[in-house]
Design an enzyme around this catalytic site. Sequence first.
Site, mmCIF file in Angstrom:
data_model
loop_
_atom_site.group_PDB
_atom_site.id
_atom_site.type_symbol
_atom_site.label_atom_id
_atom_site.label_comp_id
_atom_site.label_asym_id
_atom_site.label_seq_id
_atom_site.Cartn_x
_atom_site.Cartn_y
_atom_site.Cartn_z
ATOM 1 C CB SER A 61 -0.884 -0.046 1.193
ATOM 2 O OG SER A 61 -1.576 -1.309 1.246
HETATM 3 N N1 SAH Z 1 -0.842 -5.088 4.098
HETATM 4 C C1 SAH Z 1 0.130 -5.189 2.769
HETATM 5 C C2 SAH Z 1 -0.747 -4.847 1.401
HETATM 6 C C3 SAH Z 1 -1.667 -5.938 1.309
HETATM 7 S S1 SAH Z 1 -2.371 -6.141 -0.196
HETATM 8 C C4 SAH Z 1 1.485 -4.672 3.165
HETATM 9 O O1 SAH Z 1 1.786 -3.930 3.858
HETATM 10 O O2 SAH Z 1 2.272 -4.884 2.010
HETATM 11 C C5 SAH Z 1 -3.680 -7.085 0.085
HETATM 12 C C6 SAH Z 1 -3.403 -8.522 0.288
HETATM 13 O O3 SAH Z 1 -4.484 -8.992 0.940
HETATM 14 C C7 SAH Z 1 -2.735 -9.262 -0.630
HETATM 15 O O4 SAH Z 1 -1.603 -9.775 -0.393
HETATM 16 C C8 SAH Z 1 -3.835 -10.231 -0.661
HETATM 17 O O5 SAH Z 1 -3.354 -11.728 -1.183
HETATM 18 C C9 SAH Z 1 -4.681 -10.429 0.582
HETATM 19 N N2 SAH Z 1 -5.949 -10.790 0.618
HETATM 20 C C10 SAH Z 1 -6.972 -10.754 -0.143
HETATM 21 N N3 SAH Z 1 -7.975 -11.279 0.183
HETATM 22 C C11 SAH Z 1 -7.810 -12.411 1.379
HETATM 23 C C12 SAH Z 1 -8.357 -13.061 2.207
HETATM 24 N N4 SAH Z 1 -9.477 -13.825 2.372
HETATM 25 N N5 SAH Z 1 -7.431 -13.525 3.187
HETATM 26 C C13 SAH Z 1 -6.152 -13.313 3.342
HETATM 27 N N6 SAH Z 1 -5.608 -12.447 2.587
HETATM 28 C C14 SAH Z 1 -6.371 -11.961 1.438
#
Ligand code: SAH
Length: 213
Positions: A61
């Site tokens: 993000s």
């Molecule tokens: N917080 C992260 C950015 C995350 S991007 C950072 O600091 O880099 C969003 C993430 O949510 C992705 O990696 C995606 O795989 C995950 N995601 C999406 N749906 C999900 C679910 N149902 N359970 C767990 N993770 C999920």
Amino acid sequence: MNVGADIKMQFLFALRSKGVTDARVLTVMEQVDRASFLTGLFKDRAYDDMPLPIACGQTISQPSIVGLMTQALDVQPRHKVLEIGTGSGYQAAILAKLARRVYTVDRFKRLVTEAKNLFDAQNISNITALTADGSHGLPEQAPFDRILLTAAAEDPPSTLLAQLRIGGIMVLPVGQSDTVQSLIRVTKTQTGLDYEELRTVRFVPLLEGLGQD
Ligand code: SAH
């Protein structure tokens, strides 16, 4: 990466100008090296205020959004925090400097494995990272003082709200992935739930089941 003082100053200035004013949040964002959560050429862009690609087609993000979400979550030193969407591990590393313990889950095993390696390399010992579908939360560790979703749900998932302690706060983007989403803060009170809209955002969707990678 040994980041130059002027780059860090500009980074903090950009965060403040976008509304990240909480001193504790700014201090930990100064400490956690975003470049270490990126690979290849993207490391050079780590201190730009923009989202960047990570493995499995996901994104780390934008720093100002990480700051605003962390600030809205109001994490205290004794808190047990759940993050849904480990991604690179950057947000979890920031939460870990503010909380007692952080549980973070991602649906991609590869992202969880890589994030765990980074936490170990940086001697961060209060994060438990797990491969799981975060929409179910982590019932065996509930209740949580704080829950953060870094993927957008259509509505606040009731399963996760049930795992929030009374007095607890959940911050999440809501709305469909191809439209403008709202970042909201939900506070669980004795009598129900208080909702507050913070700003518009754009996040990847919360998907069901585990990823292929
Ligand atoms: N917080 C992260 C950015 C995350 S991007 C950072 O600091 O880099 C969003 C993430 O949510 C992705 O990696 C995606 O795989 C995950 N995601 C999406 N749906 C999900 C679910 N149902 N359970 C767990 N993770 C999920």
